[in-house]
Design a protein around this motif. Structure first.
Motif, PDB file in Angstrom:
ATOM      1  N   PRO A   1      33.551  34.633  66.769  1.00 53.54           N
ATOM      2  CA  PRO A   1      34.367  34.498  65.557  1.00 53.54           C
ATOM      3  C   PRO A   1      34.821  35.873  65.060  1.00 53.54           C
ATOM      4  O   PRO A   1      34.069  36.850  65.140  1.00 53.54           O
ATOM      5  N   VAL A   2      36.036  35.936  64.535  1.00 53.26           N
ATOM      6  CA  VAL A   2      36.549  37.220  64.055  1.00 53.26           C
ATOM      7  C   VAL A   2      35.746  37.735  62.864  1.00 53.26           C
ATOM      8  O   VAL A   2      35.742  38.932  62.601  1.00 53.26           O
ATOM      9  N   SER A   3      35.035  36.843  62.175  1.00 48.44           N
ATOM     10  CA  SER A   3      34.195  37.292  61.057  1.00 48.44           C
ATOM     11  C   SER A   3      33.016  38.136  61.542  1.00 48.44           C
ATOM     12  O   SER A   3      32.443  38.892  60.763  1.00 48.44           O
ATOM     13  N   ALA A   4      32.665  38.042  62.810  1.00 47.15           N
ATOM     14  CA  ALA A   4      31.567  38.825  63.375  1.00 47.15           C
ATOM     15  C   ALA A   4      32.046  40.139  63.976  1.00 47.15           C
ATOM     16  O   ALA A   4      31.261  40.876  64.556  1.00 47.15           O
ATOM     17  N   LEU A   5      33.331  40.422  63.839  1.00 44.85           N
ATOM     18  CA  LEU A   5      33.901  41.640  64.402  1.00 44.85           C
ATOM     19  C   LEU A   5      34.163  42.663  63.323  1.00 44.85           C
ATOM     20  O   LEU A   5      34.579  42.326  62.223  1.00 44.85           O
ATOM     21  N   GLY A   6      33.931  43.911  63.663  1.00 51.23           N
ATOM     22  CA  GLY A   6      34.178  45.014  62.741  1.00 51.23           C
ATOM     23  C   GLY A   6      35.476  45.714  63.084  1.00 51.23           C
ATOM     24  O   GLY A   6      36.395  45.110  63.639  1.00 51.23           O
ATOM     25  N   PRO A   7      35.542  47.002  62.781  1.00 54.13           N
ATOM     26  CA  PRO A   7      36.768  47.755  63.050  1.00 54.13           C
ATOM     27  C   PRO A   7      37.048  47.858  64.550  1.00 54.13           C
ATOM     28  O   PRO A   7      36.139  47.829  65.370  1.00 54.13           O
ATOM     29  N   SER A   8      38.329  47.979  64.864  1.00 55.73           N
ATOM     30  CA  SER A   8      38.725  48.126  66.263  1.00 55.73           C
ATOM     31  C   SER A   8      39.353  49.492  66.469  1.00 55.73           C
ATOM     32  O   SER A   8      39.907  50.085  65.543  1.00 55.73           O
ATOM     33  N   GLU A   9      39.263  49.962  67.704  1.00 54.15           N
ATOM     34  CA  GLU A   9      39.795  51.280  68.055  1.00 54.15           C
ATOM     35  C   GLU A   9      40.682  51.132  69.284  1.00 54.15           C
ATOM     36  O   GLU A   9      40.230  50.646  70.324  1.00 54.15           O
ATOM     37  N   VAL A  10      41.946  51.527  69.149  1.00 52.97           N
ATOM     38  CA  VAL A  10      42.877  51.508  70.275  1.00 52.97           C
ATOM     39  C   VAL A  10      42.535  52.698  71.170  1.00 52.97           C
ATOM     40  O   VAL A  10      42.431  53.825  70.702  1.00 52.97           O
ATOM     41  N   LEU A  11      42.371  52.417  72.471  1.00 57.39           N
ATOM     42  CA  LEU A  11      41.981  53.465  73.417  1.00 57.39           C
ATOM     43  C   LEU A  11      43.140  53.791  74.354  1.00 57.39           C
ATOM     44  O   LEU A  11      43.649  52.904  75.042  1.00 57.39           O
ATOM     45  N   ASP A  12      43.557  55.052  74.352  1.00 59.29           N
ATOM     46  CA  ASP A  12      44.567  55.486  75.310  1.00 59.29           C
ATOM     47  C   ASP A  12      43.908  55.588  76.695  1.00 59.29           C
ATOM     48  O   ASP A  12      42.700  55.425  76.800  1.00 59.29           O
ATOM     49  N   PRO A  13      44.669  55.841  77.753  1.00 65.41           N
ATOM     50  CA  PRO A  13      44.065  55.847  79.093  1.00 65.41           C
ATOM     51  C   PRO A  13      42.876  56.789  79.253  1.00 65.41           C
ATOM     52  O   PRO A  13      41.871  56.432  79.875  1.00 65.41           O
ATOM     53  N   GLU A  14      42.957  57.982  78.679  1.00 63.65           N
ATOM     54  CA  GLU A  14      41.855  58.938  78.816  1.00 63.65           C
ATOM     55  C   GLU A  14      40.605  58.459  78.073  1.00 63.65           C
ATOM     56  O   GLU A  14      39.490  58.515  78.592  1.00 63.65           O
TER      57      GLU A  14
ATOM     58  N   ALA B   1      39.953  55.359  77.181  1.00 61.14           N
ATOM     59  CA  ALA B   1      39.491  54.119  77.819  1.00 61.14           C
ATOM     60  C   ALA B   1      38.607  54.445  79.021  1.00 61.14           C
ATOM     61  O   ALA B   1      37.565  53.812  79.233  1.00 61.14           O
ATOM     62  N   ARG B   2      39.005  55.424  79.802  1.00 65.23           N
ATOM     63  CA  ARG B   2      38.192  55.840  80.958  1.00 65.23           C
ATOM     64  C   ARG B   2      36.833  56.363  80.492  1.00 65.23           C
ATOM     65  O   ARG B   2      35.806  56.074  81.102  1.00 65.23           O
ATOM     66  N   ALA B   3      36.820  57.092  79.403  1.00 61.24           N
ATOM     67  CA  ALA B   3      35.550  57.605  78.881  1.00 61.24           C
ATOM     68  C   ALA B   3      34.632  56.466  78.451  1.00 61.24           C
ATOM     69  O   ALA B   3      33.426  56.492  78.728  1.00 61.24           O
ATOM     70  N   TRP B   4      35.186  55.436  77.782  1.00 66.13           N
ATOM     71  CA  TRP B   4      34.365  54.306  77.326  1.00 66.13           C
ATOM     72  C   TRP B   4      33.938  53.396  78.471  1.00 66.13           C
ATOM     73  O   TRP B   4      33.015  52.602  78.323  1.00 66.13           O
ATOM     74  N   ARG B   5      34.623  53.483  79.618  1.00 62.35           N
ATOM     75  CA  ARG B   5      34.196  52.728  80.806  1.00 62.35           C
ATOM     76  C   ARG B   5      33.104  53.455  81.560  1.00 62.35           C
ATOM     77  O   ARG B   5      32.440  52.860  82.401  1.00 62.35           O
ATOM     78  N   THR B   6      32.948  54.747  81.319  1.00 64.63           N
ATOM     79  CA  THR B   6      32.025  55.554  82.125  1.00 64.63           C
ATOM     80  C   THR B   6      30.909  56.141  81.263  1.00 64.63           C
ATOM     81  O   THR B   6      29.991  55.436  80.884  1.00 64.63           O
TER      82      THR B   6
END
Length: 154
Positions: free
Chosen positions: A79-92, A94-99
């Motif tokens: 549910p969206v009520s269980a979600l907090g802030p979101s962060e848009v990740l650019d390619p660089e 996004a790669r950091a958050w995958r690794t």
């Protein structure tokens, strides 16, 4: 159930080059079966191509959707009520958050052929998942749709 103000749906389709690779897998099967004759070779071409195409299609069939008051990402529904802030990740980023920044408890709907992503915090104290990492081609639109669904719920 009320529909969200900004509905969102995205299918994480595989790149076009994967279909060429599927054909090349079929050619490989045909070459393997060539010593057994023409008919087995053709069977290998058709069967190998079909099998590889099914795998590519299944891998690219994952969807991210906002339905009513829920975010559905692959097999996860939250549910969206269980979600907090979101962060848009650019390619660089996004790669950091995958690794090296990744948390092993996080939910990852990861498609390496999609360079951008959205990271959404999970605020539910009962859920051990700290965040969702969602590969998406349109992270800004997904973040806006989550916010709109949260606002419509309030």
């Amino acid at each position: 159930m009320q529909l969200s103000a900004a509905p969102y749906e995205e299918r994480l389709t595989t790149p076009r080059s994967w279909w060429l690779i599927s054909f090349l897998v079929g050619v490989s099967f045909a070459l393997i079966l060539l010593p057994f004759g023409t008919l087995p070779m053709l069977g290998g071409l058709v069967g190998g191509t079909a099998a590889a195409a099914v795998v590519a299609s299944a891998y690219g069939s994952q969807r991210i959707r906002i339905v009513g008051d829920s975010l559905i990402a692959g097999e996860a529904k939250i549910p969206v009520s269980a979600l907090g802030p979101s962060e848009v990740l650019d390619p660089e980023e996004a790669r950091a958050w995958r690794t090296y920044k990744a948390d092993t408890r996080a939910f990852l709907l990861l498609r390496a052929y999609i360079p951008t992503a959205l990271r959404v915090e999970v605020t539910d104290p009962e859920d051990p998942t700290p965040y969702l990492y969602l590969s998406t081609r349109e992270p800004e639109k997904l973040a806006a749709a989550i916010e709109a669904a949260r606002a419509a719920q309030a």
